[in-house]
Structure formats: structure tokens, C-alpha cells
Design a protein around this motif. Structure first.
Motif, PDB file in Angstrom:
ATOM      1  N   VAL B 172      44.043  42.047  25.773  1.00 51.82           N
ATOM      2  CA  VAL B 172      43.555  40.817  25.127  1.00 51.82           C
ATOM      3  C   VAL B 172      44.206  40.624  23.754  1.00 51.82           C
ATOM      4  CG1 VAL B 172      41.526  39.684  24.131  1.00 51.82           C
ATOM      5  CG2 VAL B 172      41.367  40.789  26.372  1.00 51.82           C
ATOM      6  N   VAL B 173      44.190  41.701  22.946  1.00 47.61           N
ATOM      7  CA  VAL B 173      44.766  41.583  21.597  1.00 47.61           C
ATOM      8  C   VAL B 173      46.249  41.223  21.689  1.00 47.61           C
ATOM      9  CG1 VAL B 173      45.373  42.871  19.511  1.00 47.61           C
ATOM     10  CG2 VAL B 173      43.094  43.120  20.503  1.00 47.61           C
ATOM     11  N   SER B 174      46.973  41.891  22.580  1.00 48.15           N
ATOM     12  CA  SER B 174      48.411  41.627  22.692  1.00 48.15           C
ATOM     13  C   SER B 174      48.665  40.189  23.083  1.00 48.15           C
ATOM     14  CB  SER B 174      49.052  42.539  23.743  1.00 48.15           C
ATOM     15  OG  SER B 174      48.744  43.870  23.471  1.00 48.15           O
ATOM     16  N   ILE B 175      47.935  39.723  24.090  1.00 48.44           N
ATOM     17  CA  ILE B 175      48.169  38.353  24.549  1.00 48.44           C
ATOM     18  C   ILE B 175      47.869  37.358  23.431  1.00 48.44           C
ATOM     19  CG2 ILE B 175      47.345  36.555  26.128  1.00 48.44           C
ATOM     20  CD1 ILE B 175      47.158  38.707  28.282  1.00 48.44           C
ATOM     21  N   LEU B 176      46.767  37.604  22.710  1.00 50.20           N
ATOM     22  CA  LEU B 176      46.439  36.711  21.588  1.00 50.20           C
ATOM     23  C   LEU B 176      47.557  36.707  20.541  1.00 50.20           C
ATOM     24  CD1 LEU B 176      42.612  37.323  20.999  1.00 50.20           C
ATOM     25  CD2 LEU B 176      43.729  35.310  21.995  1.00 50.20           C
ATOM     26  N   MET B 177      48.049  37.907  20.220  1.00 52.96           N
ATOM     27  CA  MET B 177      49.107  37.997  19.207  1.00 52.96           C
ATOM     28  C   MET B 177      50.371  37.291  19.682  1.00 52.96           C
ATOM     29  SD  MET B 177      47.766  39.713  16.684  1.00 52.96           S
ATOM     30  CE  MET B 177      49.025  40.357  15.623  1.00 52.96           C
ATOM     31  N   LEU B 178      50.714  37.477  20.947  1.00 56.72           N
ATOM     32  CA  LEU B 178      51.948  36.873  21.449  1.00 56.72           C
ATOM     33  C   LEU B 178      51.829  35.343  21.497  1.00 56.72           C
ATOM     34  CD1 LEU B 178      53.023  39.377  24.263  1.00 56.72           C
ATOM     35  CD2 LEU B 178      53.652  39.336  21.861  1.00 56.72           C
ATOM     36  N   ILE B 179      50.652  34.865  21.894  1.00 57.59           N
ATOM     37  CA  ILE B 179      50.439  33.413  21.904  1.00 57.59           C
ATOM     38  C   ILE B 179      50.496  32.880  20.472  1.00 57.59           C
ATOM     39  CG2 ILE B 179      48.738  31.578  22.321  1.00 57.59           C
ATOM     40  CD1 ILE B 179      47.814  33.163  24.774  1.00 57.59           C
ATOM     41  N   GLY B 180      49.812  33.600  19.575  1.00 57.02           N
ATOM     42  CA  GLY B 180      49.799  33.186  18.172  1.00 57.02           C
ATOM     43  C   GLY B 180      51.202  33.115  17.598  1.00 57.02           C
ATOM     44  N   LEU B 181      52.003  34.131  17.893  1.00 58.28           N
ATOM     45  CA  LEU B 181      53.360  34.149  17.360  1.00 58.28           C
ATOM     46  C   LEU B 181      54.186  33.004  17.938  1.00 58.28           C
ATOM     47  CD1 LEU B 181      55.357  35.869  15.581  1.00 58.28           C
ATOM     48  CD2 LEU B 181      56.363  36.420  17.781  1.00 58.28           C
ATOM     49  N   THR B 182      54.036  32.773  19.243  1.00 59.71           N
ATOM     50  CA  THR B 182      54.787  31.687  19.876  1.00 59.71           C
ATOM     51  C   THR B 182      54.430  30.355  19.229  1.00 59.71           C
ATOM     52  OG1 THR B 182      54.731  32.935  21.918  1.00 59.71           O
ATOM     53  CG2 THR B 182      55.344  30.624  22.092  1.00 59.71           C
ATOM     54  N   TYR B 183      53.140  30.166  18.986  1.00 64.36           N
ATOM     55  CA  TYR B 183      52.704  28.936  18.328  1.00 64.36           C
ATOM     56  C   TYR B 183      53.317  28.841  16.927  1.00 64.36           C
ATOM     57  CZ  TYR B 183      49.773  25.491  16.053  1.00 64.36           C
ATOM     58  OH  TYR B 183      49.345  24.400  15.350  1.00 64.36           O
ATOM     59  N   LEU B 184      53.210  29.937  16.199  1.00 62.06           N
ATOM     60  CA  LEU B 184      53.718  29.946  14.824  1.00 62.06           C
ATOM     61  C   LEU B 184      55.201  29.587  14.777  1.00 62.06           C
ATOM     62  CD1 LEU B 184      52.782  32.231  12.011  1.00 62.06           C
ATOM     63  CD2 LEU B 184      55.185  32.193  12.548  1.00 62.06           C
ATOM     64  N   ARG B 217      58.817  36.415   4.603  1.00 58.86           N
ATOM     65  CA  ARG B 217      57.740  36.072   5.548  1.00 58.86           C
ATOM     66  C   ARG B 217      58.016  36.655   6.930  1.00 58.86           C
ATOM     67  NH1 ARG B 217      56.085  34.464   1.427  1.00 58.86           N
ATOM     68  NH2 ARG B 217      55.134  32.463   0.873  1.00 58.86           N
ATOM     69  N   THR B 218      59.284  36.663   7.299  1.00 61.78           N
ATOM     70  CA  THR B 218      59.647  37.203   8.611  1.00 61.78           C
ATOM     71  C   THR B 218      59.309  38.690   8.683  1.00 61.78           C
ATOM     72  OG1 THR B 218      61.447  35.604   8.691  1.00 61.78           O
ATOM     73  CG2 THR B 218      61.537  37.409  10.274  1.00 61.78           C
ATOM     74  N   PHE B 219      59.608  39.408   7.601  1.00 61.66           N
ATOM     75  CA  PHE B 219      59.244  40.825   7.564  1.00 61.66           C
ATOM     76  C   PHE B 219      57.725  40.985   7.625  1.00 61.66           C
ATOM     77  CE2 PHE B 219      62.768  43.752   6.978  1.00 61.66           C
ATOM     78  CZ  PHE B 219      63.836  42.895   6.775  1.00 61.66           C
ATOM     79  N   LEU B 220      57.018  40.081   6.925  1.00 58.23           N
ATOM     80  CA  LEU B 220      55.556  40.161   6.916  1.00 58.23           C
ATOM     81  C   LEU B 220      54.995  40.000   8.336  1.00 58.23           C
ATOM     82  CD1 LEU B 220      52.966  40.212   5.075  1.00 58.23           C
ATOM     83  CD2 LEU B 220      53.004  37.732   5.214  1.00 58.23           C
ATOM     84  N   ILE B 221      55.491  38.991   9.036  1.00 59.10           N
ATOM     85  CA  ILE B 221      54.992  38.729  10.386  1.00 59.10           C
ATOM     86  C   ILE B 221      55.368  39.872  11.330  1.00 59.10           C
ATOM     87  CG2 ILE B 221      55.191  37.185  12.378  1.00 59.10           C
ATOM     88  CD1 ILE B 221      55.801  34.942  10.261  1.00 59.10           C
ATOM     89  N   GLY B 222      56.636  40.269  11.288  1.00 61.28           N
ATOM     90  CA  GLY B 222      57.092  41.361  12.153  1.00 61.28           C
ATOM     91  C   GLY B 222      56.350  42.646  11.851  1.00 61.28           C
TER      92      GLY B 222
END
Lengths: 237, 326
Positions: B172-184, B217-222
Motif C-alpha cells: 500500500v505504501v509503495s503504491i501510494l508513493m509511486l502514484i504520488g511521485l507520478t502525479y508530482l 528538490r530532486t535530491f529531496l524527493i529521491g
């Protein structure tokens, strides 16, 4: 006070002395063209103005303020738009996203939307391709996008680097009409061109650059009439 | 084992591969995004991931002490651990960029080996700092995650498959993070700016984008994604050492290359594929080779498959190999 004043700039690429003391002025409302052969330093002059290259000596003064020490991303905010050589569209972003990047400094989404619509009105072709990736556009469409993108922040001064490069004659005419139209709408334009004939036709004044130095300057019509210019840049008679 | 037996354990194997794959995918994103903006393989990212695991572990230790827990609910504790790890690892990644990579970039060196060697150096430095920390605090650097019955509780799925609660959480956490990142990346201004800087940094600056800010910011997100992945990894394997990042980091980097380095969906798919390759070979190698190759050869097999894949598609699955019109 001129809108832009370039004072004796010296710009280097590593050890190559690309600009050897270039000085020029652009008054508000003018189209000024910079002509010269390949490698004369035309693009470098524009790049030094917009902050992509830093001069080792000399000053760039815009609206009375020195800007040559500012980074490029600050200079654009002062109202200087740059249509770079080779158009430099973001290839994997859509037409619309490319325009949005042009409007990066706009905070109000309404204004951003308005400016996008303005770009689409100016170039209806772009509206048709709004969701297409920049890298898949034709050369002419990319040039329109590059101009539309630079206009997003509603700059006072537009630096245009070889907008006719690689375009079919009918498109070259179209782009030059756009340049004149923008000028009539109040944009000041500094135009770098290899197509000296066309550039001198629409410009008010011109400068001739040769291996990093200015050799001639004057009203465009006078320059176009000079035999040495005709010989070297207009293909003679 | 009969063929039927081999098939019977397949669903469970795939599920375990999925969990591992999600962890690799999240770490791979950090490599691929930094590569996108800087063209740099950030070898220190594996340590940012490991530090995330350590931060999560410390949250569990500090606030989950069974005698006097500050936070008694293990799910809430896990949420706090994830948030702290995301923030901590994100900041760590930003600091690494600010103090190790940016000064080099400002010196204008065109030699890409210099930042790469720096990245390896930072990687060792962070390992050793963590080792010193662990030695001072725990007297050993082999650290164990607390286990909770609520997290280890199992559910039966169809096809004789068993999943633990923490497995569900990882998914669940992974999918949420991946969706969130794709949106971002696709919809927000920051995400678009990251893509613009990845595609043409100089032109991005002509748009008014400050590349330094976007790179940071890219380093922050990654880094944040890496930190979250670190906690999930710790949850899965319970054991964390200062060197825990090395192998998963290498595999995540490989996932990014497999997907096409610099490509965000590619890193996700690459991670999922590598997770499957690893668990499938771990489970089936001993049976298929009559025990001549044991589970310990799973990495060899997984990487061998990758070498073959990349032989046929060197740019990776989603990699662009087309020359772009300019």
C-alpha cells in the motif's frame, strides 16, 4: 536612456576569446539586428545579455541597471526573453508544457492561462498540437513554440537567435511577419540573423559583427546599401 | 519436488518478489531522477536508503519501547517512522548535494569521473559515520527492528499464498508513493520544472527556473523515497547494518538502468522486474539445478539475466535511444 546597453563586453569559451569588446545599444521600440558570418559571435552576444555566458570584462546595462552578474534565471524575470539558437524546445514535454515552462515565473494561474491562449492565437498551429511532444514538431512549429514560449513572460525585450534557420522560405516570411507584428505591439527586438537581407529589411538599425568585434553599424537601410555589406552578406549584385 | 509442487509455490514467490520489487523501485527512482537532472550516478543514494532504515529503527526504539511506549500502537509508530525516515533521508540527500556535488559543479569541471568518485567517497563516509553512531549507541552495528505481532499477523490469500500485515503495508505504501511521485512529476509545477531541467538545464534557466533549486528538490524527493524504502526494507528483513544499503542500492541502480536510466516509469518497472528475478531465482534455482546451485546464487542469476536483457536493449526498457530533433 536606452533600454539595453552593452558596453565593451569580452566573453570567453575556455581560452577562446569569442567577444573582443562588443558595445551596442537598443532603444525601446526598436528592431535592432546583429548580422555577421558563422562564428562571428552573434549568439555569444545574445547569450551574454541573457546571462547564459558571463563576460570577463564589460557591462550589460538594462533599464539603467547592470545585469551581467545576475544568473540567467534572474535576468528573464526583468523582462528579457530569449529565443535561443536551435530553438531548444524541451523535446519530451508537450507543446502546452513547453509554454508553461516559458511562464514559469507567473504566479497567477489565470494570467498563465491567458498567456497560453495568446500564444495559441498568435500561432494557431500550436493550438492544434497542444498535447504533442515538442520533439515531434516540425522545424517551423518548433520555432513558433520557441517564440511563443519566450513571450509567455511578456518580456519587454526579445532576443531572437536565428529564427529563420533551417526553415522553408514561406515559413521564414511568416516568422518575419510575426517579428514585425510583435514589434508593432510594442516589443523591442534584438535579432541575430544569417539572413542579412531579410533582417535589414525589417530592422531599424543594424550592427555587423566580425570575429568578435563590431565593424559597422547604422540605420538598416544605410547598411543594406553599403557595397561592402552587399558583397559580404547580401550575396552581391 | 514435482512439477505440480513447483507451480504450487509460484504465487507465494511472485508475492515476495513484488514486495522486494517495490522497495527496489522506490530506491531506483532516486538514482534515476538524480541521473536525469545531473547525469550523475549518485552512489551515496544507497546510504541515504540505509540511513532511512536506521532512522525508522530508532523511532521504533525510542517511542516503541515495550516497557514504556510513547506510541503504543504499532501502526501509528510505523507511520511516524516512515515520516521521520522520509524527512531525515530527504535532508541527508539534500546535504550531500549541497556540500559534495554542488561545489564541484560550480567549479565547472567537465570531467564526469570527478563527481562520480566523490559520490563513492560520500558513500563510504556515510557508512562509516553510521558505523560510529551504531557503535556508540548500541555497542554493535548489527541493529534489529522491533517486531510486533500486529505487523507479523498473517492472512491467507487464494492459491495457498500467505501475506503478512507488514507485506500489505509495504504494498500500500509503495503504491501510494509511486502514484504520488507520478502525479508530482507530471502535474505539478515543480515536477514539470524537474523534467525541464532534466531535458535541457540551460534552456530551463532561460525560463526563470533556478537549476540549483530544482536539483536540490530532486535530491529531496529521491532521498525521501529512499528513506521510506529503507524503513520498509527494515520491516521486511528486520536486520540493519551500516552496510545494508550497498547490495539493495546496487540492485536498485541496476533496476534504474534496466528501465532506462533517467526514465521514471522505467525505474518503477525495472525495480519490479528485478524483484521478481531475484525471488524467482532464489526459489527455483536449487530445484532446477538439482541443488548444484543454491539460493545463494540468486543474485548471480538475476544479474546474468540483466546482462542478457541489456545486450539486446542497451538503452533499457523505456530508454530513449532516438536522436532528438533540435
Amino acid at each position: 536612456m536606452p533600454l539595453l546597453e552593452v558596453k565593451d563586453i569580452h566573453t570567453y569559451y575556455g581560452h577562446i576569446h569569442a567577444l573582443k569588446g562588443v558595445s551596442l545599444t537598443v532603444e525601446e521600440g526598436e528592431i535592432v539586428t546583429l548580422i555577421g558570418a558563422n562564428g562571428a559571435g552573434k549568439s555569444t552576444t545574445l547569450r551574454t545579455i541573457s546571462g547564459m555566458n558571463k563576460p570577463r570584462k564589460g557591462e550589460v546595462v538594462y533599464q539603467g541597471n547592470p545585469i551581467h552578474k545576475l544568473p540567467a534565471d534572474k535576468i528573464v524575470g526583468l523582462g528579457i526573453g530569449h529565443v535561443p539558437e536551435g530553438r531548444r524546445i524541451f523535446p519530451r514535454m508537450t507543446v502546452e508544457e513547453n509554454l508553461e515552462m516559458g511562464g514559469f515565473l507567473i504566479r497567477d494561474p489565470k494570467v498563465l492561462q491567458e498567456r497560453k491562449e495568446q500564444a495559441f492565437t498568435l500561432f494557431p498551429r500550436l493550438a492544434e498540437r497542444r498535447n504533442q511532444k515538442g520533439g515531434t514538431l516540425s522545424g517551423g512549429e518548433q520555432q513558433m513554440l520557441a517564440i511563443g514560449r519566450a513571450l509567455m513572460q511578456d518580456p519587454k525585450l526579445l532576443l531572437m537567435d536565428e529564427p529563420s534557420m533551417g526553415l522553408a522560405p514561406v515559413l521564414v516570411d511568416f516568422i518575419f511577419e510575426i517579428i514585425q507584428k510583435l514589434n508593432q505591439q510594442g516589443k523591442t527586438i534584438l535579432l541575430v540573423e544569417q539572413n542579412a537581407r531579410l533582417a535589414l529589411q525589417i530592422a531599424h538599425r543594424g550592427y555587423v559583427l566580425q570575429t568578435g568585434q563590431l565593424t559597422m553599424s547604422g540605420p538598416a537601410k544605410e547598411l543594406a546599401a553599403r557595397p561592402e555589406i552587399q558583397e559580404a552578406y547580401l550575396g552581391g549584385h | 519436488m514435482t512439477v505440480a509442487d513447483l507451480f504450487a509455490i509460484l504465487p507465494q514467490t511472485l508475492l515476495e518478489g513484488l514486495l522486494l520489487g517495490f522497495v527496489y523501485a522506490m530506491v531506483a527512482l532516486g538514482y534515476t531522477m538524480v541521473y536525469g537532472v545531473l547525469g550523475l550516478i549518485n552512489f551515496a543514494h544507497s546510504e541515504v536508503f540505509m540511513i532511512g532504515a536506521v532512522i525508522g529503527l530508532e523511532v521504533f526504539r525510542f517511542w516503541g519501547n515495550p516497557e514504556s511506549p510513547v506510541i503504543a500502537n504499532p501502526f501509528l509508530l510505523l507511520l511516524v517512522a516512515l515520516i521521520f525516515a522520509a524527512v531525515g533521508s530527504g535532508i541527508m540527500a539534500v546535504l550531500v548535494e549541497r556540500f559534495a556535488y554542488r561545489p564541484l559543479r560550480k567549479r565547472g569541471s567537465k570531467n564526469i569521473l570527478v563527481p562520480m568518485i566523490t559520490a563513492i567517497g560520500v558513500s563510504f563516509l556515510l557508512q562509516d559515520l553510521t558505523r560510529i553512531y551504531a557503535a556508540l549507541r548500541h555497542n554493535e552495528f548489527n541493529m534489529q527492528y522491533r517486531t510486533y505481532d500486529a505487523l507479523n499477523q498473517t492472512f491467507e490469500l487464494p492459491f495457498q499464498t500467505i501475506i503478512q500485515v507488514k507485506g500489505i503495508i509495504i504494498i500500500v505504501v509503495s503504491i501510494l508513493m509511486l502514484i504520488g511521485l507520478t502525479y508530482l512529476v507530471n502535474r505539478t509545477k515543480l515536477g514539470k520544472a524537474i523534467r525541464a531541467v532534466s531535458q535541457d538545464m540551460q534552456t530551463a534557466s532561460l525560463m526563470g527556473i533556478n537549476p540549483d533549486v530544482i536539483i536540490s528538490r530532486t535530491f529531496l524527493i529521491g532521498g525521501s523515497l529512499g528513506g521510506v524504502a529503507g524503513v520498509l526494507f527494515g520491516l521486511l528483513y528486520t536486520n540493519v547494518t551500516p552496510y545494508s544499503g550497498v547490495l539493495p542500492g546496487l540492485k536498485a541502480f541496476t533496476s534504474a538502468v534496466l528501465g532506462g536510466i533517467g526514465n521514471i516509469p522505467g525505474a518503477m518497472v525495472g525495480g519490479l522486474i528485478l524483484g521478481q528475478l531475484e525471488t524467482l531465482s532464489g526459489t527455483y534455482l536449487p530445484f532446477l539445478t538439482n541443488g548444484n546451485f543454491g539460493t545463494e546464487y540468486k543474485d548471480v542469476f538475476a544479474f546474468l539475466t540483466l546482462v542478457l536483457l541489456l545486450l539486446f536493449r542497451p538503452q533499457g526498457i523505456f530508454g530513449q535511444n532516438v536522436s532528438e530533433k533540435v
